[in-house]
Every structure is written in structure tokens, then in C-alpha cells.
Design an enzyme around this catalytic site. Structure first.
Site, PDB file in Angstrom:
ATOM      1  N   SER A 141       0.863  -1.183   0.000  1.00  0.00           N
ATOM      2  CA  SER A 141       0.000   0.000   0.000  1.00  0.00           C
ATOM      3  C   SER A 141       0.895   1.226   0.000  1.00  0.00           C
ATOM      4  O   SER A 141       2.092   1.137   0.319  1.00  0.00           O
ATOM      5  CB  SER A 141      -0.872  -0.018   1.263  1.00  0.00           C
ATOM      6  OG  SER A 141      -1.483   1.232   1.502  1.00  0.00           O
ATOM      7  N   TYR A 154      -2.386  -1.276  10.394  1.00  0.00           N
ATOM      8  CA  TYR A 154      -2.219  -1.416   8.942  1.00  0.00           C
ATOM      9  C   TYR A 154      -0.845  -0.917   8.498  1.00  0.00           C
ATOM     10  O   TYR A 154      -0.139  -1.595   7.738  1.00  0.00           O
ATOM     11  CB  TYR A 154      -3.326  -0.634   8.244  1.00  0.00           C
ATOM     12  CG  TYR A 154      -3.482  -0.926   6.779  1.00  0.00           C
ATOM     13  CD1 TYR A 154      -4.173  -2.051   6.345  1.00  0.00           C
ATOM     14  CD2 TYR A 154      -2.971  -0.065   5.811  1.00  0.00           C
ATOM     15  CE1 TYR A 154      -4.348  -2.321   4.993  1.00  0.00           C
ATOM     16  CE2 TYR A 154      -3.124  -0.318   4.456  1.00  0.00           C
ATOM     17  CZ  TYR A 154      -3.812  -1.445   4.056  1.00  0.00           C
ATOM     18  OH  TYR A 154      -3.972  -1.701   2.715  1.00  0.00           O
TER      19      TYR A 154
END
Length: 259
Positions: A141, A154
Site C-alpha cells: 500500500s 495497517y
């Protein structure tokens, strides 16, 4: 805000005879990767917590569906020992300030997004080395490259995945195995749609305003990324033309990380 409509095929890539394992394959990026890899000729093993979703994708590509809780399964290695390609895509998002972040959720995020990829790749590498060919593609990401507030689990998991990917690249490169991270910005997936809804409710603004003023505020390209665009890059990384791309983190983010 514009959208694009892409077919899953990536022209010129032939993966006939290769076996590809895709985690989080029931929807979003994982589903798009499964479709695109199958279109390139690979046999696809679709793995997801969602049994029905994994089965649906497997049926669509003539592959195999497996319902697996990546945080709890004892023998993940059995899924991956014959894999030529591993796409570590499974993940989830929880948004909380650090002082309110549940430790058990933090632990599960690391299990799904770091430990499971390690176990799968560890099991697959001996076969890849024996055949002199392998591709590991980790769906990271922009948050594997940058931090954002309220995403401790995350961001921590994606940063760890980046480091693991590079170790595999260094060890595997001399033996025909590449390992890379793909780093999307905000993709049109169920995960992002939930974030949009939560942000709209929290700030009492329209969903369109969330997309334009919050999610895409740093992006020079003012639209969400489509899953098929990410899948196209994944398939390219499995091609002969990409054999020298190894240990990379490839941003597909509309210049989000450039600012």
C-alpha cells in the site's frame, strides 16, 4: 470524478503451466488478480476467509477455491508448496488512535498481513528454487511507504511486509525468484467503500466529498484506482520482461507518494 473500465487480460504475458496462489481472492484486488492471472494462462488457487466468494472466483477461472482463516490456520504451507506465483493480498483495515487501538486486532492484522505471507512464501520457495523460477508479489500500500494517523496496525503490517519482501528478493534473486511490492493508493474496493461511508458519517459530508477532499487530497490523479489496474501490474511482474524487477516497491497511486 472519472472511472476506467479495464479487461483483466494483460496482453503478451503467457503463464501457461504456472500455478498461482492468491489470498484475499474473493473480492477487490484479489479477485482482479485471480481473473487476470487466469486470463494469462495460470492455474489459480483462490484463498479467502469468504468460502462462497472463493468458490465463485474459482468457478469463474476454472481454478480451485479454499476457505482459510490466515490468522488461525496451522498449516498454511500445504496451500503453497506447489505454487509458482504467490500474490499476498489478504488484509483488512481498522481505524483508531493508538491509545484506543485494540491489541488483539493489532495482533490479528500482523498475523494476516505479515505472518501468513511469511508462512506461504517459506513453503513455496523450495519448489521455486528447484524449478529455477518463482514470483512473489506482495500487495502492500502507499501506507507501506508512508504513515497516516489512526492506522497503526495497517501501517505497521505493511511496513513489515515491505521488509520481508526485500529479504526474499535478495535471497531468491540468484535462484530465479523475484519478490516485489505493489503499492496502490485508494482502490475501488469494499474496504475503501467502508472507509468512505465511515468518513462521511463522521464528518457529516457527502460520500463524493470524502473521496475528493479526504482520500484524494494528495493525489494528482483525481479518481479511485480500479482493481484491474493493480492486477495488470501484478501480472506484468510475473512476465519474462519483468525478471530484473526485484526487491522493488512500485507505487500505483496517482502521485500520492510524490508529494
Amino acid at each position: 470524478m472519472t472511472t476506467v473500465d479495464l479487461a483483466p487480460e494483460v496482453h503478451g504475458v503467457d503463464l501457461t503451466g504456472r500455478t498461482a496462489l492468491v489470498t484475499g481472492a474473493a473480492s477487490g484486488i484479489g479477485r482482479a488478480c485471480a481473473l487476470a492471472l487466469a486470463a494469462a494462462g495460470a492455474r489459480v488457487r483462490a484463498v479467502d476467509l469468504d468460502e462462497a466468494g472463493a468458490a465463485e472466483v474459482a468457478a469463474a477461472v476454472g481454478g480451485e477455491g479454499r476457505a482459510v482463516d490466515l490468522a488461525a490456520a496451522d498449516d498454511l504451507g500445504a496451500l503453497a508448496r506447489d505454487a509458482d506465483i504467490i500474490v499476498n493480498n489478504a488484509g483488512f483495515q481498522v481505524v483508531r488512535p493508538v491509545e484506543e487501538f485494540p491489541p488483539e486486532v493489532f495482533r490479528r492484522m500482523l498475523a494476516v498481513m505479515v505472518e501468513a505471507p511469511f508462512r506461504l512464501v517459506r513453503a513455496a520457495l523450495p519448489g521455486m528454487y528447484l524449478r529455477g523460477w518463482g514470483r512473489v508479489v506482495n500487495i502492500s500500500s502507499v501506507h507501506g511507504l508512508r504513515a497516516s494517523a489512526f492506522k497503526a496496525g495497517y501501517v505497521s503490517a505493511k511496513h513489515a511486509l515491505e521488509g520481508f519482501s526485500k529479504v526474499v528478493a535478495v535471497e531468491g534473486g540468484p535462484r530465479g525468484v523475484t519478490s516485489n511490492c505493489v503499492n496502490p493508493g485508494y482502490v475501488r474496493t469494499a474496504l475503501v467503500e467502508r472507509q468512505i461511508a465511515e468518513q462521511a458519517a463522521a464528518h457529516a459530508i457527502a460520500r463524493e466529498q470524502v473521496v475528493e477532499q479526504v482520500l484524494l487530497a494528495r493525489s494528482a490523479t483525481k479518481r479511485l484506482i480500479e482493481p484491474a489496474e493493480v492486477a495488470a501490474l501484478v501480472v506484468y511482474l510475473c512476465s519474462p520482461q519483468a525478471s530484473f524487477i526485484n526487491g522493488a516497491s512500485l507505487a500505483i497511486d496517482g502521485a500520492w507518494t510524490a508529494q
